[in-house]
Every structure is written in C-alpha cells, then in structure tokens.
Design a protein around this motif. Structure first.
Motif, PDB file in Angstrom:
ATOM      1  N   VAL A 168      36.054  51.121   8.105  1.00  0.00           N
ATOM      2  CA  VAL A 168      35.396  50.525   6.941  1.00  0.00           C
ATOM      3  C   VAL A 168      34.125  49.789   7.361  1.00  0.00           C
ATOM      4  O   VAL A 168      34.152  48.963   8.275  1.00  0.00           O
ATOM      5  N   MET A 169      33.046  50.123   6.729  1.00  0.00           N
ATOM      6  CA  MET A 169      31.806  49.375   6.918  1.00  0.00           C
ATOM      7  C   MET A 169      31.494  48.685   5.584  1.00  0.00           C
ATOM      8  O   MET A 169      31.099  49.331   4.618  1.00  0.00           O
TER       9      MET A 169
ATOM     10  N   GLY B 205      31.185  48.112  14.002  1.00  0.00           N
ATOM     11  CA  GLY B 205      30.962  47.419  12.738  1.00  0.00           C
ATOM     12  C   GLY B 205      29.692  46.582  12.742  1.00  0.00           C
ATOM     13  O   GLY B 205      29.374  45.949  11.743  1.00  0.00           O
ATOM     14  N   ASN B 206      28.963  46.586  13.841  1.00  0.00           N
ATOM     15  CA  ASN B 206      27.688  45.850  13.891  1.00  0.00           C
ATOM     16  C   ASN B 206      26.598  46.677  13.226  1.00  0.00           C
ATOM     17  O   ASN B 206      25.725  47.220  13.895  1.00  0.00           O
ATOM     18  N   SER B 207      26.662  46.771  11.925  1.00  0.00           N
ATOM     19  CA  SER B 207      25.747  47.644  11.206  1.00  0.00           C
ATOM     20  C   SER B 207      25.788  49.027  11.856  1.00  0.00           C
ATOM     21  O   SER B 207      26.868  49.506  12.173  1.00  0.00           O
ATOM     22  N   TYR B 208      24.641  49.652  12.101  1.00  0.00           N
ATOM     23  CA  TYR B 208      24.675  51.000  12.684  1.00  0.00           C
ATOM     24  C   TYR B 208      24.589  50.967  14.216  1.00  0.00           C
ATOM     25  O   TYR B 208      24.307  51.972  14.838  1.00  0.00           O
ATOM     26  N   ASP B 209      24.804  49.804  14.786  1.00  0.00           N
ATOM     27  CA  ASP B 209      24.686  49.683  16.238  1.00  0.00           C
ATOM     28  C   ASP B 209      26.060  49.813  16.878  1.00  0.00           C
ATOM     29  O   ASP B 209      26.894  48.918  16.770  1.00  0.00           O
ATOM     30  N   ASN B 210      26.288  50.928  17.551  1.00  0.00           N
ATOM     31  CA  ASN B 210      27.538  51.073  18.282  1.00  0.00           C
ATOM     32  C   ASN B 210      27.303  51.069  19.785  1.00  0.00           C
ATOM     33  O   ASN B 210      28.177  51.422  20.554  1.00  0.00           O
ATOM     34  N   SER B 211      26.098  50.694  20.191  1.00  0.00           N
ATOM     35  CA  SER B 211      25.847  50.648  21.636  1.00  0.00           C
ATOM     36  C   SER B 211      25.754  49.216  22.136  1.00  0.00           C
ATOM     37  O   SER B 211      25.555  48.970  23.312  1.00  0.00           O
ATOM     38  N   VAL B 212      25.863  48.268  21.246  1.00  0.00           N
ATOM     39  CA  VAL B 212      26.097  46.845  21.510  1.00  0.00           C
ATOM     40  C   VAL B 212      24.966  46.086  22.185  1.00  0.00           C
ATOM     41  O   VAL B 212      24.425  45.152  21.625  1.00  0.00           O
TER      42      VAL B 212
END
Ligand SMILES: Nc1nc2c(c(=O)[nH]1)N[C@H]1C(S)=C(S)[C@@H](COP(=O)(O)OP(=O)(O)OC[C@H]3O[C@@H](n4cnc5c(=O)[nH]c(N)nc54)[C@H](O)[C@@H]3O)O[C@H]1N2
Ligand SMILES: Nc1nc2c(c(=O)[nH]1)N[C@H]1C(S)=C(S)[C@@H](COP(=O)(O)OP(=O)(O)OC[C@H]3O[C@@H](n4cnc5c(=O)[nH]c(N)nc54)[C@H](O)[C@@H]3O)O[C@H]1N2
Ligand code: SF4
Ligand code: SF4
Ligand code: SF4
Ligand code: SF4
Ligand code: SF4
Ligand SMILES: [Mo]
Lengths: 316, 849, 297
Positions: B763-764, C54-61
C-alpha cells in the motif's frame, strides 16, 4: 526534539562501519599505553615488581591491539597500506605509527623488565614506550572525534580526557589484579584517581554535549553508560575500602574498574552509531547554528553576480 | 492529457522541459498526480474515463465564447459543411446518433454524411458490421465528392445544419458545472484550461495536445482523441509549428508496427484489408475503399505497387496484379477476439512473438485458460516469460485450479535477438524513421525476427515447391530473395527497406508516392514510405547533428510521407498562402517561384499548386484538392470537426460512462458507449454499474498504468537487476482518505478484489491520489501499475488478473484504464481460499457471468 | 585554527586540468532514475534489492557502496495555487482545510513532488580524503575525489568522516565505494555516465567555474519567476566544506532532501582535536606521575 524535516527519517550521515573490535581496541590501546607509563615510572622509582606487572599488561595490550585493528579491516591483508604514508589529518594514520612505535619499544622494555634482555636498547625503549603510551591512550579519541558524527565530533575537547582517564585507571586496575596490596599503592592510586577522573570527565562531556548528547540517554548507549558508572562506583568503593588490605578485594576492584573502562568505551562507540543514525542529531544543531546566525550554512537563496574571473578551485 | 509523459516518455519529455524554459505553460489532466504533474504549471485531477466530458466542456467554452480561429475553421475545416437533414444527434435520440440498430448493436451510417452525398461513403458501408470493421476504422475512408467539394456549405457557418452549428448544439450541455460534476474537478478547472488553450492559440500562437494510453484504453478511446481533434481544429492548431495532437506511442517501434502493420485489418500504409465478398477484384476494392479525390484518390497506384513489391514478376495486369493472393478479412481477428476464439477451442497454434499476454493482456486468467486450449505455442522472447511458462507456473497453479499435467499445450521457446543485436529502424511518435545499427551479435541461438521469419519462409516454400494447389501460389510466387549477410545468413535489412521504398521497373529508385503508377511499372512496399530509400540511400540513417542544421533538422532520419516533419503543414499559411504570422511562419506560397517554400520542411501539399487553385468538377486524386485545403488525405481537403465516416461509434464524441462505473451517465440516458464490445461469460463477468443492484460491492474505481522503472508486462525490466531494485514490489496507490476508510496502512498489504480475481499489493498512501466529488458523492481511486508477474528477479501479482475485457469497437482496445474494484487491508488468501473470496464477492454483487 | 592540506592542482603540474563537477538542477529533475541506472551499468555497481520502502517512489534509500547516484522523492502537501497567487486569506483557508483533512480535490489541497538526484559532492575540503590513512582516497587532476580500489584496505574511517553520508563499505568486498565522477570517462574526454543519461539536463557536467555562473543565472531566473523557494546548495566557498565539486539547485531546505543544512569538514577542527588529545595525553602523564611518584610524601 525531532521537529523539522528529514528525508523519510533516513540518516544524513553514515554510521561507522566499525565492529566490536574497535571499542575493545580503544580499551587495549589504553591499557597498553598507560601501563607502559606506569611500568617506566615504577622502574624509575625502583618498584620493580609493580613495574614488571605493568610491563606485562602493556605487552598484552600492545599485542592484542593491532590484532583487533587488523581484524576490523575490510581487507586485513592490506593492513600494511596504512604505512604508505603519514598523515596528520588522519588520526588513524598517526595512530598507526604511534602503535608501531609503541609496540616496538614496549616489547623491548618488557623483555628487559622480565628477562633482562637488551639492557642498552631498553634504556631508550622504556622511556620511549612510556612517552608514546600517552598519545596511544588518547589518540583514539581524536580518531572518533575527527568524524562527522555529532556526538563524537562535538566531544572533541573532552573525549580525549575521558579516554586518558580510562587508560590510567585501566593500567592501575590491571596492575592491581593478583598483586600484593602492600606494594601496589601507586597502582591503587592510579586506578582510583583514574576512575574518579573518568567519571568526572564523562559527566563533563555529557554536559558539554548538551543536545548532541542525547544518545547517552537512549538505547544501548545508555545501558553501557549506566553500567560504566556502576562498575566504576562499586569498583572504586571496594578498592578504597578494602583494596589496601585484601588481595581478593583488590583484584575484584580491579576487574570491576576494568569492566567500567570497557563499558565507557562501548558507550562511546554505541553513541556514535546512534547519533549517526538519527537525522535530527545531524540536522537540528546545524539548523540551530544557522538560526542563531553563527553560521551561514550550505545554501543560499539570493543570486549573486559572480565575478567570472574568480577562481573556483581550492583557495590554497 | 491521458499520458504520463515524464514517466513513460522521459526522453521526449526533455522537449517539454525545454519548451517550459522558453515560457510554455504545461497543463496535465490526469486522475493522479504523477511525475508529469510535478513538472506541470497546472494539474487537474479528473475521474478516469471522463475525458470526453472534460474536453467537451473545453470545446463548449470555445464555441460559446466564440474563441475559435475563424479563418482557419472556415477555410480549413468542415465547419461550414451542411449535413444531411436526416442526421440526428445524441441530443435528439437520448444518447444515440441516428442509424442505431439495436438488433446488431451497430450503427448504419448513411445519415451521417454531408448533405447531397449519395449516402454511400467511399469506405463502402451503409451498414457496418463490427466483425469486419477494418475498412471502416482504419486507413482509407471518405466519400465521393465531385471536384473534391462538399455539395452544400455555408461560409458564414450559420446554417443550422452546418457542422459548426451542429457542434455548438452538441456540446452545449457540457457546461463547466455539468462537466465538473462528472469529472470531479472544479468548474474553474474547465474554464481555466479552456482559457489557457484559447489564449495560446490563433495567428500568433499554437498549443499542442499530447496523449497516450490514458486516452486510448477506454471503450471510448478513439472518441477521446476525436474530441481533442475538434478542439485543435477549432483553435487552428493543426499543421502548424508548435501545434498538433501528439500520440505518444508505446513500445519503441509501435508506430512502425502500425505503419507497416502487425494489425490484422490493414495493409502497409493503412490500406484496408480486402473484404472476401465485396472485394472480389482490384477494381471493386478500389471503388469501395478509395475516395476519388484527395491523396487516397490514387489508391489503385499504391495497391498495384504494393502487389508488385510482394509478387513481382508474377503480378501482371492479366491476373489483377495477384490481388487475389491477398488474404481477406472475414471477421474480427483482433487480439482479444482471437484469444476468445482460442478459449472456445477454435485456434490450434500460436506464434507469440514479442508479446506476453499472460501478464500484459486484460483478464490474465482468461488469457491463460485460452492458451491452455492450444495444441502448440511458440514463444519467441529473450527469456521464458509468464506466457512461455503458463503451463508450469501461474496463479492458477497456486490456487490449485490447474496442474501442469492437465495442460496439453506443447510449448516451444525460441530465443530472440534484442534491438541492439540487429539493424533496423524505429519509427517514433513524429513518424520519424531512425535507423539503428547492430551493436553486437546475438548470443547463442538467439536470432532476429527477420532472420527467423525469412528462413521459416524458405522452408515453407521449399515444402511447397512442387505444389500445384492454387492456394499455395501466394507463397510460392512471393518475392523472397534478399542478399544474406553475416554469421547467421541474415537478410540484409537495407534491401528490405529499399523494397519498402520502391523502385521502377528499370530498378531506379522512387522519390515519393507521387511517382507510383497503377500499371505495374512501379513497385513499392508501403506507399507512405515511398522515398525512404530515395537515390539508393538509406534516408532514415541520416544523422546530421542538430547543431549543424536548423531546428527542423531535416537531415536527421526520415519522416513519412515524403520526409514531411509537420503533416498538413499547408495549414501553417493562411488561405492566400501567407504565413499566419511572422512568429509562426513555416510553409508559405512564394509568388515569384510559383511554389510552396518553407523554413526547411517540405510542403505536405502539391509543391506548385497555387493557393487560389480551384479544381475542375471532374478532377480526381490530388488534383481535386483546392489550393486552400490542407488536409489532403481527406476527399474534401478539410480537417474534420465532424467525421461523416470512418468511425463505428458516432461522428462526434459523446460522454459515456465506462463499462464499469460507480456513477450513472449524467448527460445522456444511455449509460455506456452503445457500440462497445463486451464478452459476458463465466471467465469474464462484469460488475454492475451505478443504479444496478450490487454496484456497491465494487465501490472504487480501479485504474492501471505504468512506472518509469518498468516496462509493460515487465519481462524486460523485472529481469534486469538495475531496474528490478528500483520498484521491487507490486503496489497500489490510494488516498489517505480511502486508507482511513478501509484501514489500509502505508507500506503494508492490501487485497484488491474484482469479480475476475483478487491480488495483493503493498500500500502506498499518498496525497497524489485525491478523492473526487462526483454527483455529490466522494469517489475513490485505486491506482495500480501493471508490471508484475511470476517470472524475474522481482515478482508479484499482476494487475491484469482484475480487469475484464471490454473494448472500443473502432480499434478493439481494452478498457485498461477504468474498472471497478474493492480493496481490503491485508494479504490475499492463498490457494482455494482465494477462489472462495472472489466467489463470495460475485455472489454479493449478483454477477454470474 | 585551520590546517591547509590542499595541494591540488599544484601537485599535477602540467597535467592539472580545470576543476570539473556537476550542477544538479533539481527543478527540472523528473525522477526517471536514468542517472542511477547509467551509473550502475557503467561502473558495474551491484544490485541492492531493498524491497518496497514506502518512501514515495524511492526504493534505493540512500547513497552508499552500491548506490553512487540516488534520486530522492519528496511528497509535500501545499495549498493549491500557493505559487500563483490567490489572496493570503484564500491560501490560509486552504491550509486550514488541509489540516482538517479535506475530502476532495475541489476543496483545494495541492501537492508538490520534489525529485533530486544526489551524488558525492567532491568537496573542496573532503574529509573522507583527509582522514584516509592509506591514501586510497585521492584528488585527481580534475579536482575530483576518488577511491583507489587497489589501495583501500577497508579501514572504514572515511565512512563516518563524510558529512553527507556518501561512502559506505561493501559488505562482501570489504572496501568502500563511491562516485568516481567517472574518472575513467573523464580521462577519455567523455561526460560522466549519469549526466549523459539524464534526459532533462538536470545533471549538468562541466568546468566548475562555468557551472557556478550558470547556476546563478538559473537561480536568478527562477526567483524572477516567483520561485522563492529556490536556492543554491554548496555552490559557494564560504561554507563548511569550502565549496563542492557537485552542487545543487534545490526547491526546499537541504534537509528535506536528506542533505545536511550546514555540512562541515571535520578536519576544520583538527587543531582543537589534536590539541585536546595532546593535552589529555599530558594530563595522563601527570596523573601517572602523581600516582607513582606523588605517593611518597
Ligand atoms: N518507462 C516506461 N515507459 C513506457 C512504457 C513502460 O511500460 N514503461 N510503456 C510504453 C507503452 S507500451 C505505452 S503504450 C506508453 C503509454 O504511456 P502512458 O499513456 O503515459 O502510460 P500509462 O501510465 O499507462 O497511462 C498514462 C496516464 O493515464 C492516466 N489515466 C488513466 N485513466 C485516465 C483517464 O481516463 N483520463 C486521463 N486523462 N488520464 C488517465 C494514468 O493515471 C496515467 O498517469 O508508454 C510507453 N513508455
Ligand atoms: N492493465 C493494463 N494492461 C495493459 C496496459 C495498461 O496500461 N494497463 N497497457 C497495454 C499496452 S499499451 C501494451 S503495449 C501492452 C504490452 O503488453 P505485451 O506486449 O504483452 O508486454 P511486453 O512486456 O511489452 O511484451 C513484449 C515482449 O517482447 C519481448 N521482446 C522485446 N523485444 C523483442 C524482439 O526484438 N523480439 C522478440 N521476439 N521479442 C522481443 C520482451 O522481452 C517482452 O517479453 O500491455 C497492455 N496491457
Ligand atoms: S526507453 Fe528508450 S524509447 Fe523509452 S524513453 Fe527511454 S530512450 Fe526513449
Ligand atoms: S561528499 Fe563525502 S565522500 Fe564525497 S568528497 Fe565530500 S567528504 Fe568525500
Ligand atoms: S576505507 Fe579505504 S578509502 Fe576509506 S579511509 Fe580507509 S583506506 Fe581510505
Ligand atoms: S559521475 Fe560516474 S560514478 Fe559518479 S554518479 Fe555519475 S555515473 Fe556514477
Ligand atoms: S536522470 Fe536526470 S531527470 Fe532523471 S532522475 Fe536523474 S537527474 Fe533526474
Ligand atoms: Mo503500448
């Protein structure tokens, strides 16, 4: 105080990648450094029995230290690359050279104290080991404070004293264990004085850190810190009360104090990790500095007419 | 509108940024706030599936406030043309146009024509059959007009049956308030967008509209684009620099694959596929499909040249140039029609080349069930995809509803060469062919499509070499000789391009489609591409840097037709041939040389036809197009505000609700597009729409889309480490309000349910999705990228498990962009429990099929 | 006290090149992550699968050993039309509506989505380089800061020294890695991979002097256009790292993007650090002496 923005709560700086070897190294380096001093001074004073104990402790410390240091490297076989240069901006570089010098001179001095070997060399080596032992005990504080980790960097004026005091108490405490209380008065004084100093300087450091010192009241760090105070207080009390009479009490006191010194180092180490992991530990004080007008910070909203000819390279 | 350009066309989007830097205003109309919205000056959030309403509002504003570009509309569009008195609009017929035949579910279009035309369109239909929609929906169409002129028109545009007046009445009900109530935006949004467009159009300025599948993937997909065409024609934004309607095409060469089609119902250059009964001969074919006037007036030349290219020596005047060799379209053979036939056991084998329907096609469960009915399946791809592995691993296996042993399909996997491992061209959105050279040889057994299909053809021809059977003649007589090159005996793609470009009988190269003859003396594989190999040079391989030429960059690649960079660019000058303004100067009439001249582009017009040229009554072809009529593909040379022919679902766009919608059609009595194609059956049940019992079981709108980080069905990105890690998991986007309503937690799991299947997604919760107020109720959107499947470094449930098949009847595209769903917190049940969950929803909603 | 440790570009004599760097203009970043991917491809940086954040569209942190470019995504609520006028009252009302949890778009909440591509700053005063005991980190003829992978012994000192958290140790490899500013490409007269891949020119590569001028012109333009949130970060030399080789135009405070508002090179305080360590060493000496010798009296 966690108001204000951060990036999804992500840390701003990287936590140190160092592992368990490093707090132990802080400890063994201190033991080695201060014990060399103790050994040399006792020799001067003619207290050979105590001197031999101290040199033994120094020898043990100086053997374990590099092992710990090397074990922590990502590429241990490349340890020798440390010796490619001497860099004053890198306490690790400086420390490596100190460690080399200490190791060599301590080995000779200890060999002489115990087996009477190398008498001529030892005449130079013993004072050299004693002297090098002093920065060996405190450079580790320079090492960690010369980083961007707030809880370390902001303690740059006090942490060396914590480490110095800790080294002293460790040397004293180490020499006490198994020694005849009757002849161990200097070690006892050193241990007690050192412990008092470590408690005092630690408190000073915490105070001085102010907002930066938050990690010391949180998490693992807090537990180590409380343990350290406890060990030091109980150890000191025991030593003061019965240390001059009972061999067992002296030994127990010594062990407790050593545990205290180790705990302090672990608390400092853990504080670094916690501080680095908390974005606000980094951001908030910087922001506050800017708000107070002390610093201008990294950003600027007003365009400036730039002198096209102005150099953009380093100023030097 | 209807595209997420920054995310899906990032490289093209640099020019939007560039335009913005030069002062352009960017407006993004999209249900979601996306990376495109982030860069826009204004973002308008509308309910998915309501673009016609929104654009209708904008058109209504332009008409009501007389903001159209009068001179342009009068001379260049069919605004003045008077329609038949029998024509009835949706206004009069409760949401239907005249000609509706409820028994067939189709329109007869004989009332839609221009007044005074015979009722017959050149497309040949008085009554359409959706089964054979090809020659209606694509390519040549029109009507026979004497001298290229509509019989009746009124240049004051005041006649009550003239197109402009019909338009005005048609769109009158699209008031800002009505539109806002449908779309869920503010009335001011409609006005603001209309004002911005109107303000930025006219002599001095132009505006462009950019769209992609946010518009096309609807049961009213084609009419979405028609609505934009009407707006752009009214504002005078076609054929002029900075104007236009840009279709952002999908896969790198999807434009090329419609130009030289992989579609079942057209031949190269949008020539319709012949009909089995009505087109027995070349003559009847041309008579039915080629309007006599305009560029299609030369259809016979294009067709004969094509037949010569394909059957060479064998194609002679005596045998109708082998016209009989061409396949005939005997029904709907579009993708979904074929898959449904497969499901019913009507298809034995399939070559699946560069497609992954088990993930990419709507209602994946139905797709897999269809594949399981095949005797054999060949998949040519880079690695085994979900489609290639459907027999072994799939959600159905997980649910326990099928087993590998239970599937008899024999599956062959052939490794394919990638685009960097073969030469060839890509055609972009702007019709520009750009040649690309092979960077390396394909690994192992991987081969290019050209290599494979050519050698396959050779083997088949060898097997048929001694056949006397007339039905084998088309294959035996095919021109199939190309120089071979390289390690893998690859047909030389340059030779293929040269064949497409065309030559004369003596082997000399053709310059443009004007050179094509209908007597067999020219051959040309695609008339619109004629000249791409002009002078024996691969024109599409030209790569002169932009810095070394002006902004038109004519020496970069090659654009069809005739290397024209802006199509219909005659419209960039006024009727007298003068530039509309200095600022917007592009192509103009040069009196002294007696020809059209330009900043660098070629005129998309006969080069020496004077602005005041008035065609004689008996003129045919391009000669029948007047000097002030830029739209040369149309028989009247006018841009069509109103489409008298060519569409199955009406001459004008009208707002219909999607197949599945939580709202009733507030504008017309007719809920959905009457001509949409639906396939109710057990594997493809539809949700009840608003007002029907059970509608509240699936209360939310579901919309699917893409992410920059992945490509389509994902087998090209989920398998690549650097992309896989960027969007590792299937997720859905919901508003904070919906999250609160359904207890969805950011970062955790949700189960999305439809009557087709249930999937789970992370979920976003994001402010970028907004609940909209529609018809006094709050509407929630569940957004879901559709890139995940079971194969690759990162895997996940596929959004297409959820979607039904419901298609636009013009082009048979599925409504991927809107359906309804329910959403719950938590992961989905596993195994048979998932089937049970879906069943319980079906029961509650009262859907059995 | 400030110790001068810089000898660049003098060390390179004839071979010295103009200082090269990046101006990353985040106002035109579309978050396509082409820079991240191009960097990884060119430099063979391994995959780093971290799952859905879940950090917006950032999945590379973040930046690290396996991520030398990192694109940040920040979603912000803001009053609609905040930038294009509307009376203050209207804006305030909208703000209040937002706090009260507005229901629908018509009621007027807006969002802003910031994207920014982050990278090693190639600081003028580069703490990482200064603390490196092996000399693995060095300054190139282009003024950039590069790790020599054949020298690094993984001591890890540079990791906490960097005020931006750029460097990290690659676990299975033991060494630290970071952006090289594509040293290999620069030596071949080529643009860095990330800049070349960037479709919108958000990443601009060039001579630092020129970039700084360009950035100022850009800032002036944005401010003229009413973008009063625009700011330049690390473009000047009056900050704690004495300017950066890679600097940024941001649309909000640096910390919003995960950047420190006032980064300082730790080595600036080296004087006081060594002084304290020295004093503490002397104090230890005094303490030892007091304990051993002082006991007599
Ligand atoms: N990175 C990347 N690029 C791609 C692709 C890819 O998979 N990945 N795929 C390529 C292909 S095959 C194609 S076809 C194109 C597609 O390019 P796009 O059309 O840009 O792709 P989508 O993301 O499917 O849809 C675009 C937008 O339409 C919006 N939308 C949904 N419903 C509606 C509606 O009713 N009205 C309006 N106005 N908007 C609506 C969605 O919110 C979404 O933001 O992209 C191509 N480019
Ligand atoms: N829910 C939902 N579904 C959609 C859409 C949507 O927006 N929402 N969009 C639709 C759209 S616009 C599209 S275009 C489709 C795409 O759907 P598909 O075309 O089914 O999916 P792709 O993943 O693009 O499949 C292309 C395959 O071709 C392979 N390939 C690439 N190059 C070559 C080559 O040169 N030769 C061969 N033999 N193979 C090659 C790739 O590896 C890949 O597996 O999805 C549609 N489905
Ligand atoms: S993937 Fe290829 S076609 Fe798509 S935007 Fe990038 S460069 Fe263009
Ligand atoms: S940003 Fe960090 S890693 Fe990069 S040069 Fe500066 S101190 Fe070194
Ligand atoms: S980890 Fe490597 S680069 Fe970093 S300081 Fe140590 S030796 Fe230098
Ligand atoms: S300059 Fe080179 S190494 Fe640095 S981020 Fe860009 S691509 Fe990566
Ligand atoms: S490539 Fe450019 S536009 Fe894309 S994310 Fe990186 S900096 Fe932004
Ligand atoms: Mo597509």
């Amino acid at each position: 105080m966690t108001a204000g923005a951060s990036y999804h709560g992500q840390p701003v700086i990287k936590a140190p990648v160092w592992t368990w070897q490093i707090p132990w190294y802080f400890f063994t380096g201190g033991v080695a450094g201060a014990s060399a001093g103790l050994g040399y001074l006792c020799e001067l004073r003619g207290d050979d029995a105590l001197a031999r104990r101290a040199w033994a402790a120094a020898m043990a410390g100086i053997c374990v230290s590099p092992a710990l240091l090397i074990a922590d490297l990502g590429r241990p076989q490349r340890f020798l690359n440390m010796l490619r240069m001497f860099k004053v901006t890198s306490p690790m570089s400086v420390g490596t050279w100190i460690l080399q010098g200490s190791a060599a001179s301590t080995a000779i001095a200890a060999a002489h104290a115990w087996f009477g070997l190398f008498p001529r060399l030892a005449r130079v080596a013993a004072p050299a080991a004693a002297l090098l032992g002093l920065p060996l005990s405190t450079y580790t504080a320079a090492l960690v404070t010369n980083t961007a980790v707030p809880v370390w960097h902001e303690a740059r004026r006090t942490l060396p004293f914590v480490f110095g005091a800790g080294a002293g108490l460790s040397a004293g405490a180490a020499a006490l264990i198994g020694a005849d209380p009757a002849t161990a008065a200097p070690a006892r004084r050193l241990a007690l004085g050192g412990a008092a100093m470590e408690l005092a300087t630690t408190t000073l450091m915490h105070r001085g850190l102010g907002e930066h010192g938050r990690p010391y009241s949180q998490g693992r760090c807090k537990h180590f810190d409380q343990a350290a105070s406890g060990f030091l207080a109980v150890g000191s009390a025991l030593l003061a009360a019965r240390g001059s009479r009972s061999r067992t009490a002296a030994a127990a006191g010594g062990v407790l104090l050593l545990a205290g010194a180790v705990s302090t180092r672990w608390s400092v180490f853990a504080a670094g990790r916690q501080s680095a992991a908390d974005p606000h530990a980094v951001i908030d004080p910087q922001r506050a500095g800017i708000a107070r007008g002390e610093r201008i910070g990294g950003a600027r909203t007003e365009p400036v007419a730039r002198d096209a000819a102005a150099p953009a390279g380093p100023a030097s | 509108m209807g595209s997420n350009m920054a995310e899906q066309h990032p490289v093209g989007f640099q020019w939007v940024i560039e335009a913005k830097e030069r002062g352009a205003k960017v407006i993004h109309v999209d249900p979601r706030f996306t990376r495109t919205s982030a860069m826009a000056d204004r973002h308008v959030s509308i309910r998915a599936g309501t673009d016609i309403a929104f654009l209708g509002g904008v058109i209504n504003y332009v008409l009501a406030h007389r903001r159209w570009f009068t001179d342009y509309v009068r001379h260049y569009t069919n605004g003045p043309v008077i329609l038949k008195p029998e024509f009835r609009d949706t206004e009069d017929e409760a949401g239907f146009f005249s000609g509706w035949n409820p028994d067939d579910g189709l329109y007869g279009i004989d009332t839609w024509g221009y007044d005074g035309t015979g009722g017959e369109t050149a497309g040949g239909k008085t009554e359409q059959t959706a089964d054979v929609s090809g020659d209606q929906s694509q390519g040549a169409h029109g009507m026979d007009l004497e001298g290229g002129e509509p019989p009746h028109y009124d240049d004051t545009m005041e006649h009550e049956r003239c197109v402009l007046q019909v338009l005005t009445r048609h769109f009158a009900r699209y008031t800002p308030e009505a539109v806002a109530d449908i779309c869920g935006c503010a009335p001011e949004d409609v006005v603001a967008v209309a004002e911005a467009m109107a303000e930025n159009s006219g002599r001095e300025r132009t505006s462009a509209v950019v769209y992609a599948v946010g518009w096309t993937q609807h049961t009213v997909g084609v009419q979405n684009i028609r609505a934009a065409s009407i707006l752009q024609l009214l504002l005078g934004n076609i054929g002029r620099p900075g104007g236009g309607i840009l279709a952002l095409r999908g896969h790198a060469n999807i434009q090329g694959s419609t130009d030289i089609p992989t579609l079942y119902d057209i031949l190269p250059g949008y020539i319709p596929m012949p009909h089995p009964q009505r087109n027995p001969t070349l003559d009847t074919f041309v008579a039915e499909n080629g309007p006599a006037t305009g560029a299609w007036g030369n259809l016979r030349s294009y067709m004969v040249s094509l037949l010569k290219a394909w059957w060479g020596e064998a194609a002679t005047e005596d045998n109708d140039y082998c016209f009989g060799h061409l396949p005939r379209v005997d029904g709907d053979h579009s993708h979904y029609a074929m898959m449904l036939r497969m499901l019913d056991g009507g298809v034995q084998g399939m070559l699946c080349v560069g497609q992954n329907p088990a993930v990419g096609s709507a209602n994946s469960g139905l797709m897999r069930a269809a594949l399981a009915k095949l005797d054999w399946l060949v998949v040519r791809d880079f690695q085994p995809t979900e489609t290639a592995l459907f027999w072994r691993d799939s959600p159905d296996h997980e649910d326990g509803t099928v087993t590998a042993q239970g599937i008899d399909t024999e599956v062959f996997f052939l490794p394919a060469a990638t685009h960097v491992e073969k030469d060839g061209s890509f055609t972009n959105t702007q019709r520009l062919l750009q040649w690309r050279e092979k960077a390396c040889e394909p690994p192992g057994d991987a081969r290019s499509e050209t290599q494979w299909i050519w050698h396959l053809g050779c083997i088949i021809r060898e097997k048929l070499a001694d056949s006397e059977d007339p039905r084998d003649r088309p294959i035996r007589e095919l021109t199939w000789a190309y120089p071979l090159e390289g390690r893998d005996a690859e047909p030389d793609p340059d030779a293929v391009l040269a064949e497409i470009s065309g030559c004369r009988a003596d082997g000399t190269y053709l310059d443009s489609y004007d050179d094509l003859q209908d007597d067999g003396s020219t051959s040309c594989g695609s008339w619109i591409h004629c000249g791409v190999y002009k002078d024996g040079v691969n024109q599409s391989a030209r790569k002169k840097p932009g810095t070394e030429q002006n902004w038109i960059a004519r020496e970069w690649g090659w654009a069809w037709p005739k290397d024209t960079r802006i199509i219909y660019n005659r419209a960039s000058a006024d009727p007298d041939g003068r530039p509309w303004s200095e600022r917007k100067r592009y192509v103009w009439w040069d009196e002294t040389s007696g020809s059209w001249t330009s900043l660098g582009d070629g005129p998309d017009f006969p080069p020496t036809k004077a602005p005041d040229y008035d065609p004689p009554r008996d003129a045919r072809g391009l000669a029948a197009i007047a000097g002030d009529k830029p739209f040369i593909l149309h028989p009247d040379g006018r841009g069509w505000l109103y489409s008298p022919t060519g569409l199955t679902d009406g001459p004008l766009p009208a707002h219909y609700e999607p197949q599945e919608s939580p709202f009733v059609n507030a504008l017309y009595g007719q809920q959905q597009s009457p001509t949409r194609q639906t396939y109710p059956r057990d594997k493809n049940p539809y949700h009840p729409s608003d007002g029907v019992a059970g509608a509240d079981v699936f209360p939310f709108v579901l919309s699917t889309y893409r992410l920059t980080e992945h490509h389509t069905a994902g087998s090209m990105s989920r398998t690549v480490s650097y992309l896989a890690e960027l969007q590792p998991e299937f997720f859905c986007e919901v508003s904070p309000q919906l999250a609160a309503e359904r207890g969805l937690r950011h970062g955790e799991w949700a189960t999305i349910v439809s009557a087709r299947n249930a999937v789970e997604a992370r979920v976003m919760v994001t402010d970028r999705i907004k609940p909209l107020r529609v018809q006094g109720r709050v509407m929630h959107l569940v957004g879901a990228p559709y890139h995940w499947g079971g194969v690759g470094i990162v895997t996940g449930d596929s959004a297409n498990e959820l979607l039904p098949l419901s298609l636009d009847s013009n082009v048979h595209i599925s409504e991927y962009k809107v359906s309804t769903c329910d959403i719950q917190a938590g992961r989905r049940p596993r195994g048979p429990a998932r089937v049970a969950l879906v069943d319980s929803y079906r029961r509650r909603a009262g859907v059995r099929e | 006290m400030k110790l001068e440790v810089h000898t660049w570009p003098a060390t390179y004599g004839e071979q010295a090149q103009p200082r090269m760097g990046f101006f990353t203009d985040t106002s035109i970043c579309i978050g396509c992550k082409a820079c991240e991917v191009a960097c990884k491809e060119w430099n063979h940086v391994p995959m780093q699968l971290q799952g859905f954040t879940g950090n917006s569209y950032d999945n590379s942190v973040d930046l690290g050993a396996d991520r030398w470019r990192h694109v940040a995504f920040v979603e912000q609520r803001l009053p609609a039309d905040a930038t294009d006028g509307g009376s203050l009252v209207q804006i305030a009302e909208r703000g209040a509506a937002i706090d009260a949890g507005v229901q629908t778009y018509q009621e007027g909440d807006g969002v802003r989505w910031l994207m920014a591509s982050d990278v090693c700053k190639h600081c003028t005063d580069a703490a990482c380089l200064e603390v490196c005991p092996t000399g693995s980190l060095f300054r190139t003829e282009f003024g950039t800061v590069v790790v020599q992978e054949d020298v690094c012994n993984g001591c890890g000192y540079c990791v906490p020294a960097c005020p931006f958290g750029v460097l990290d140790k690659r676990e299975d490899d033991g060494r630290v890695w970071k952006c090289t500013l594509c040293y290999d490409r620069l030596r071949d007269d080529q643009e860095p991979a990330c800049a070349q891949a960037c479709p919108t020119n958000s990443i601009q590569f060039g001579e630092l002097d020129e970039l700084r001028e360009r950035a100022d012109r850009r800032l002036a333009r944005l401010r003229d256009a009413g973008q009063d949130q625009a700011r330049l970060y690390l473009a000047d030399e009056d900050n704690g790292i004495h300017g950066a080789g890679a600097f940024f135009l941001l649309l909000d405070e640096p910390e919003v993007y995960g950047l420190p508002p006032d980064p300082v090179d730790t080595v600036r305080d080296l004087g006081s650090i060594w002084a304290a360590a020295g004093a503490a060493a002397l104090a230890l000496g005094a303490g030892l002496a007091a304990a051993v010798l002082g006991g007599r009296g």
